[in-house]
Design a protein around this motif. Structure first.
Motif, PDB file in Angstrom:
ATOM      1  N   TYR A  65       0.895  -1.187  -0.092  1.00 55.12           N
ATOM      2  CA  TYR A  65       0.041   0.023  -0.073  1.00 55.12           C
ATOM      3  C   TYR A  65       0.824   1.295  -0.112  1.00 55.12           C
ATOM      4  O   TYR A  65       0.780   2.158  -0.729  1.00 55.12           O
ATOM      5  N   ILE A  66       1.996   1.293   0.674  1.00 51.77           N
ATOM      6  CA  ILE A  66       2.795   2.351   0.710  1.00 51.77           C
ATOM      7  C   ILE A  66       3.375   2.547  -0.377  1.00 51.77           C
ATOM      8  O   ILE A  66       3.743   3.732  -0.846  1.00 51.77           O
ATOM      9  N   LEU A  67       3.796   1.554  -1.152  1.00 46.01           N
ATOM     10  CA  LEU A  67       4.563   1.737  -2.312  1.00 46.01           C
ATOM     11  C   LEU A  67       3.598   2.268  -3.308  1.00 46.01           C
ATOM     12  O   LEU A  67       3.807   3.087  -4.355  1.00 46.01           O
ATOM     13  N   ASP A  68       2.183   2.013  -3.373  1.00 44.11           N
ATOM     14  CA  ASP A  68       1.170   2.459  -4.346  1.00 44.11           C
ATOM     15  C   ASP A  68       0.791   3.961  -3.996  1.00 44.11           C
ATOM     16  O   ASP A  68       0.466   4.760  -4.979  1.00 44.11           O
ATOM     17  N   HIS A  69       0.609   4.382  -2.574  1.00 46.49           N
ATOM     18  CA  HIS A  69       0.002   5.524  -2.178  1.00 46.49           C
ATOM     19  C   HIS A  69       0.910   6.286  -1.335  1.00 46.49           C
ATOM     20  O   HIS A  69       0.337   7.554  -0.896  1.00 46.49           O
ATOM     21  N   SER A  70       2.243   6.136  -1.192  1.00 44.64           N
ATOM     22  CA  SER A  70       3.187   6.906  -0.401  1.00 44.64           C
ATOM     23  C   SER A  70       2.800   7.228   0.891  1.00 44.64           C
ATOM     24  O   SER A  70       3.172   8.153   1.642  1.00 44.64           O
ATOM     25  N   THR A  71       2.001   6.374   1.456  1.00 46.03           N
ATOM     26  CA  THR A  71       1.436   6.529   2.950  1.00 46.03           C
ATOM     27  C   THR A  71       0.807   5.069   3.279  1.00 46.03           C
ATOM     28  O   THR A  71       0.546   4.203   2.439  1.00 46.03           O
ATOM     29  N   TYR A  72       0.669   4.941   4.664  1.00 48.52           N
ATOM     30  CA  TYR A  72       0.354   3.552   5.188  1.00 48.52           C
ATOM     31  C   TYR A  72      -1.341   3.971   5.573  1.00 48.52           C
ATOM     32  O   TYR A  72      -1.863   5.181   5.409  1.00 48.52           O
ATOM     33  N   THR A  73      -1.974   2.983   5.533  1.00 43.44           N
ATOM     34  CA  THR A  73      -3.521   3.120   5.836  1.00 43.44           C
ATOM     35  C   THR A  73      -3.901   2.648   7.262  1.00 43.44           C
ATOM     36  O   THR A  73      -3.475   1.246   7.292  1.00 43.44           O
ATOM     37  N   ALA A  74      -4.974   3.126   7.707  1.00 40.53           N
ATOM     38  CA  ALA A  74      -5.461   2.190   9.052  1.00 40.53           C
ATOM     39  C   ALA A  74      -6.928   1.327   8.638  1.00 40.53           C
ATOM     40  O   ALA A  74      -7.297   0.667   9.573  1.00 40.53           O
ATOM     41  N   ASP A  75      -7.224   1.587   7.360  1.00 41.53           N
ATOM     42  CA  ASP A  75      -8.471   0.918   6.820  1.00 41.53           C
ATOM     43  C   ASP A  75      -8.030  -0.530   6.274  1.00 41.53           C
ATOM     44  O   ASP A  75      -7.353  -0.474   4.990  1.00 41.53           O
ATOM     45  N   MET A  76      -8.437  -1.527   6.880  1.00 44.98           N
ATOM     46  CA  MET A  76      -7.888  -2.980   6.258  1.00 44.98           C
ATOM     47  C   MET A  76      -8.575  -3.050   4.896  1.00 44.98           C
ATOM     48  O   MET A  76      -8.024  -3.523   4.076  1.00 44.98           O
ATOM     49  N   GLU A  77      -9.876  -2.412   4.694  1.00 42.67           N
ATOM     50  CA  GLU A  77     -10.491  -2.640   3.369  1.00 42.67           C
ATOM     51  C   GLU A  77      -9.545  -1.844   2.336  1.00 42.67           C
ATOM     52  O   GLU A  77      -9.834  -2.465   1.099  1.00 42.67           O
ATOM     53  N   ASP A  78      -8.941  -0.914   2.566  1.00 44.10           N
ATOM     54  CA  ASP A  78      -7.996  -0.114   1.738  1.00 44.10           C
ATOM     55  C   ASP A  78      -6.767  -1.173   1.117  1.00 44.10           C
ATOM     56  O   ASP A  78      -6.412  -0.974   0.031  1.00 44.10           O
ATOM     57  N   ARG A  79      -6.674  -2.300   1.982  1.00 41.90           N
ATOM     58  CA  ARG A  79      -5.586  -3.082   1.658  1.00 41.90           C
ATOM     59  C   ARG A  79      -6.077  -4.511   0.968  1.00 41.90           C
ATOM     60  O   ARG A  79      -5.296  -5.570   0.909  1.00 41.90           O
ATOM     61  N   GLY A  80      -7.427  -4.514   0.784  1.00 44.35           N
ATOM     62  CA  GLY A  80      -7.943  -5.558  -0.135  1.00 44.35           C
ATOM     63  C   GLY A  80      -8.604  -6.651   0.952  1.00 44.35           C
ATOM     64  O   GLY A  80      -9.245  -7.760   0.484  1.00 44.35           O
ATOM     65  N   TYR A  81      -8.910  -6.232   2.037  1.00 41.37           N
ATOM     66  CA  TYR A  81      -9.708  -7.343   3.009  1.00 41.37           C
ATOM     67  C   TYR A  81     -11.163  -6.991   2.840  1.00 41.37           C
ATOM     68  O   TYR A  81     -11.556  -5.860   2.446  1.00 41.37           O
ATOM     69  N   ASP A  82     -12.003  -7.807   3.181  1.00 41.23           N
ATOM     70  CA  ASP A  82     -13.415  -7.697   3.104  1.00 41.23           C
ATOM     71  C   ASP A  82     -14.043  -6.913   4.266  1.00 41.23           C
ATOM     72  O   ASP A  82     -15.202  -6.348   3.839  1.00 41.23           O
ATOM     73  N   ALA A  83     -13.329  -6.651   5.296  1.00 38.18           N
ATOM     74  CA  ALA A  83     -13.939  -5.897   6.472  1.00 38.18           C
ATOM     75  C   ALA A  83     -12.771  -5.140   7.290  1.00 38.18           C
ATOM     76  O   ALA A  83     -11.585  -5.386   6.982  1.00 38.18           O
ATOM     77  N   ASP A  84     -12.994  -4.266   8.123  1.00 43.17           N
ATOM     78  CA  ASP A  84     -12.277  -3.616   9.106  1.00 43.17           C
ATOM     79  C   ASP A  84     -12.841  -3.647  10.493  1.00 43.17           C
ATOM     80  O   ASP A  84     -13.709  -2.994  10.518  1.00 43.17           O
ATOM     81  N   PRO A  85     -12.390  -4.455  11.190  1.00 47.70           N
ATOM     82  CA  PRO A  85     -10.917  -5.171  11.090  1.00 47.70           C
ATOM     83  C   PRO A  85     -11.026  -6.438  10.372  1.00 47.70           C
ATOM     84  O   PRO A  85     -12.360  -7.100  10.161  1.00 47.70           O
ATOM     85  N   ALA A  86     -10.108  -7.005   9.688  1.00 43.75           N
ATOM     86  CA  ALA A  86     -10.150  -8.298   9.003  1.00 43.75           C
ATOM     87  C   ALA A  86      -9.954  -9.481   9.732  1.00 43.75           C
ATOM     88  O   ALA A  86      -9.512  -9.406  10.781  1.00 43.75           O
ATOM     89  N   ASP A  87     -10.701 -10.415   9.325  1.00 43.47           N
ATOM     90  CA  ASP A  87     -10.825 -11.731  10.037  1.00 43.47           C
ATOM     91  C   ASP A  87      -9.452 -12.549   9.489  1.00 43.47           C
ATOM     92  O   ASP A  87      -9.053 -12.456   8.292  1.00 43.47           O
ATOM     93  N   SER A  88      -8.776 -13.185  10.236  1.00 44.08           N
ATOM     94  CA  SER A  88      -7.864 -14.212  10.044  1.00 44.08           C
ATOM     95  C   SER A  88      -8.176 -15.108   9.217  1.00 44.08           C
ATOM     96  O   SER A  88      -9.421 -15.434   9.268  1.00 44.08           O
ATOM     97  N   GLU A  89      -7.456 -15.932   8.586  1.00 42.80           N
ATOM     98  CA  GLU A  89      -7.850 -17.256   7.639  1.00 42.80           C
ATOM     99  C   GLU A  89      -8.700 -18.189   8.417  1.00 42.80           C
ATOM    100  O   GLU A  89      -9.633 -18.687   7.951  1.00 42.80           O
ATOM    101  N   GLU A  90      -8.322 -18.651   9.611  1.00 34.66           N
ATOM    102  CA  GLU A  90      -9.197 -19.792  10.036  1.00 34.66           C
ATOM    103  C   GLU A  90     -10.275 -18.984  11.233  1.00 34.66           C
ATOM    104  O   GLU A  90     -11.109 -19.658  11.608  1.00 34.66           O
ATOM    105  N   GLY A  91     -10.141 -17.803  11.298  1.00 34.34           N
ATOM    106  CA  GLY A  91     -11.315 -17.085  11.952  1.00 34.34           C
ATOM    107  C   GLY A  91     -11.088 -16.753  13.431  1.00 34.34           C
ATOM    108  O   GLY A  91     -11.972 -16.530  13.904  1.00 34.34           O
ATOM    109  N   TYR A  92     -10.009 -16.844  13.967  1.00 37.36           N
ATOM    110  CA  TYR A  92      -9.799 -17.267  15.316  1.00 37.36           C
ATOM    111  C   TYR A  92      -9.447 -15.553  16.074  1.00 37.36           C
ATOM    112  O   TYR A  92      -9.593 -15.194  16.942  1.00 37.36           O
ATOM    113  N   TYR A  93      -9.061 -15.012  14.788  1.00 34.44           N
ATOM    114  CA  TYR A  93      -8.348 -13.425  15.319  1.00 34.44           C
ATOM    115  C   TYR A  93      -8.936 -12.426  14.521  1.00 34.44           C
ATOM    116  O   TYR A  93      -9.287 -12.906  13.118  1.00 34.44           O
ATOM    117  N   THR A  94      -9.184 -11.388  14.713  1.00 31.69           N
ATOM    118  CA  THR A  94      -9.198 -10.146  14.002  1.00 31.69           C
ATOM    119  C   THR A  94      -8.070  -9.128  13.888  1.00 31.69           C
ATOM    120  O   THR A  94      -7.335  -9.311  15.099  1.00 31.69           O
TER     121      THR A  94
END
Length: 149
Positions: A65-94
């Motif tokens: 994301y920083i390579l593409d936009h020259s800044t970091y983001t706090a929004d998980m959806e900006d990084r391609g996740y379905d939701a913010d906060p994002a679910d881990s693959e097995e669903g035990y963590y956000t």
């Protein structure tokens, strides 16, 4: 006179007595009581890798994301996740993110993996949550602290 069978001899029934069966049940119960907590701990330990893997994926996406936009983001959806906060693959963590100014570093981020309430990992007191920072720092909360990594 004889039919090939001795009279007066009783045939003996082979099998287990109730006492023998109960002793086996008690032994199995004791072994299960000892083994089950160890099993649960191993399951929790293996599920911690779900948090670590999700954080490393989020780090990679944040760096892209920083390579593409020259800044970091706090929004998980900006990084391609379905939701913010994002679910881990097995669903035990956000996975949640915070981005902004961090001391002398103009752009930085902090990613945190937190157990999902109501799931088994929420009871993991040894390694409660995991944190990764843009500086490369890693930490964890819980009774084991940074040993969780």
């Amino acid at each position: 006179m004889g039919h090939g069978k001795a009279t007066g001899m009783r045939s003996r029934s082979r099998g287990f007595t109730l006492m023998e069966v109960m002793m086996v049940v008690v032994i199995v119960a004791i072994l299960a009581a000892i083994a089950y907590p160890s099993y649960q701990e191993q399951v929790r330990k293996s599920r911690r890798s779900d948090a670590k893997q999700a954080l490393m994926d989020a780090v990679n996406r944040q760096e892209q994301y920083i390579l593409d936009h020259s800044t970091y983001t706090a929004d998980m959806e900006d990084r391609g996740y379905d939701a913010d906060p994002a679910d881990s693959e097995e669903g035990y963590y956000t996975i949640g993110a915070a981005a902004g100014a961090c001391g002398t570093i103009v752009r930085c981020y902090t990613l945190t993996a937190t157990p999902v309430a109501g799931k088994s990992q929420a009871d993991d007191a040894k390694c409660t949550s995991f944190v990764v920072e843009s500086t490369g720092g890693r930490s964890a909360t819980g009774t084991m602290g940074d040993e969780c990594w």
